[in-house]
Design a protein around this motif. Sequence first.
Motif, PDB file in Angstrom:
ATOM      1  N   ARG A   1       0.848  -1.198   0.000  1.00 16.69           N
ATOM      2  CA  ARG A   1       0.000   0.000   0.000  1.00 16.69           C
ATOM      3  C   ARG A   1       0.879   1.243   0.000  1.00 16.69           C
ATOM      4  N   LEU A   2       1.878   1.228   0.873  1.00 15.99           N
ATOM      5  CA  LEU A   2       2.766   2.393   0.976  1.00 15.99           C
ATOM      6  C   LEU A   2       3.551   2.584  -0.322  1.00 15.99           C
ATOM      7  N   LEU A   3       3.967   1.497  -0.949  1.00 12.74           N
ATOM      8  CA  LEU A   3       4.705   1.644  -2.215  1.00 12.74           C
ATOM      9  C   LEU A   3       3.854   2.354  -3.267  1.00 12.74           C
ATOM     10  N   ASP A   4       2.563   2.073  -3.280  1.00 12.29           N
ATOM     11  CA  ASP A   4       1.671   2.771  -4.218  1.00 12.29           C
ATOM     12  C   ASP A   4       1.679   4.272  -3.923  1.00 12.29           C
TER      13      ASP A   4
ATOM     14  N   GLU B   1       3.454   7.755  -6.139  1.00 17.46           N
ATOM     15  CA  GLU B   1       2.678   8.958  -6.505  1.00 17.46           C
ATOM     16  C   GLU B   1       3.295  10.220  -5.930  1.00 17.46           C
ATOM     17  N   ASP B   2       4.245  10.057  -5.023  1.00 17.72           N
ATOM     18  CA  ASP B   2       4.786  11.196  -4.271  1.00 17.72           C
ATOM     19  C   ASP B   2       5.797  11.959  -5.131  1.00 17.72           C
ATOM     20  N   THR B   3       5.514  13.246  -5.365  1.00 19.43           N
ATOM     21  CA  THR B   3       6.353  14.028  -6.287  1.00 19.43           C
ATOM     22  C   THR B   3       7.630  14.566  -5.619  1.00 19.43           C
TER      23      THR B   3
ATOM     24  N   PHE C   1      11.438  10.602  -7.420  1.00 21.06           N
ATOM     25  CA  PHE C   1      10.998   9.879  -8.622  1.00 21.06           C
ATOM     26  C   PHE C   1      11.909   8.684  -8.871  1.00 21.06           C
ATOM     27  N   GLU C   2      11.574   7.919  -9.918  1.00 24.11           N
ATOM     28  CA  GLU C   2      12.319   6.678 -10.219  1.00 24.11           C
ATOM     29  C   GLU C   2      12.418   5.759  -9.003  1.00 24.11           C
ATOM     30  N   VAL C   3      11.263   5.496  -8.390  1.00 25.01           N
ATOM     31  CA  VAL C   3      11.246   4.563  -7.255  1.00 25.01           C
ATOM     32  C   VAL C   3      11.564   3.163  -7.807  1.00 25.01           C
ATOM     33  N   THR C   4      12.720   2.640  -7.420  1.00 21.07           N
ATOM     34  CA  THR C   4      13.182   1.352  -7.946  1.00 21.07           C
ATOM     35  C   THR C   4      13.306   0.354  -6.802  1.00 21.07           C
ATOM     36  N   VAL C   5      12.493  -0.688  -6.844  1.00 19.60           N
ATOM     37  CA  VAL C   5      12.582  -1.707  -5.799  1.00 19.60           C
ATOM     38  C   VAL C   5      13.831  -2.549  -6.064  1.00 19.60           C
TER      39      VAL C   5
END
Length: 146
Positions: free
Chosen positions: A71-74, A78-80, A83-87
């Motif tokens: 849920r938090l990853l979603d 979206e959080d500006t 960016f480029e959230v890479t797991v």
Amino acid sequence: MNYVFRPATEDALSYCLYRSIARPGTTSEDVEAIVSHSRRRNAERGLTGCLHYENGVFFQWLEGPWREIFRLLDLLREDTRHFEVTVLDQGMLERRLFEGWQMRQSDPEAASLFAWLADWANRPEAGDDAYVERVNAFLKAIADQE
Ligand SMILES: Cc1cc2nc3c(=O)[nH]c(=O)nc-3n(C[C@H](O)[C@H](O)[C@H](O)COP(=O)(O)O)c2cc1C
């Protein structure tokens, strides 16, 4: 043969390690605001973890119920503010590394992840899996400190 299939349940203790690029111009006050909001919300969500911010890059280790992490990853995607959230890594955990830390903030002045990576990056075995292992080892060392 008798065996029991156990699917991962939504509250299974899990972890996620990701890396993201901070919005240009991010200040230490911005990071403080993220950490204090995270501490409050994570307490409600049963999440713990560690945030390392250095050279405009975030590394965050999150641990807690599987459903809450995803849920938090979603929300994070979206959080500006980044960016480029890479797991980099995710999986199940036997026990938390950051028990009692709603969000530990690791200090890059005290321990630099970039220096830790640079120290190793020229070695022949350096590759993607090794990179993730190396970041994990860094965060585990932080978790072991008081
Ligand atoms: C680098 C970074 C790390 C964050 N870490 C967390 C966190 O650990 N927990 C959290 O609830 N929100 C975190 N956030 C904020 C979330 O992206 C999102 O804004 C927040 O969860 C929304 O909370 P709300 O439901 O209170 O509006 C982080 C944001 C950034 C940019």
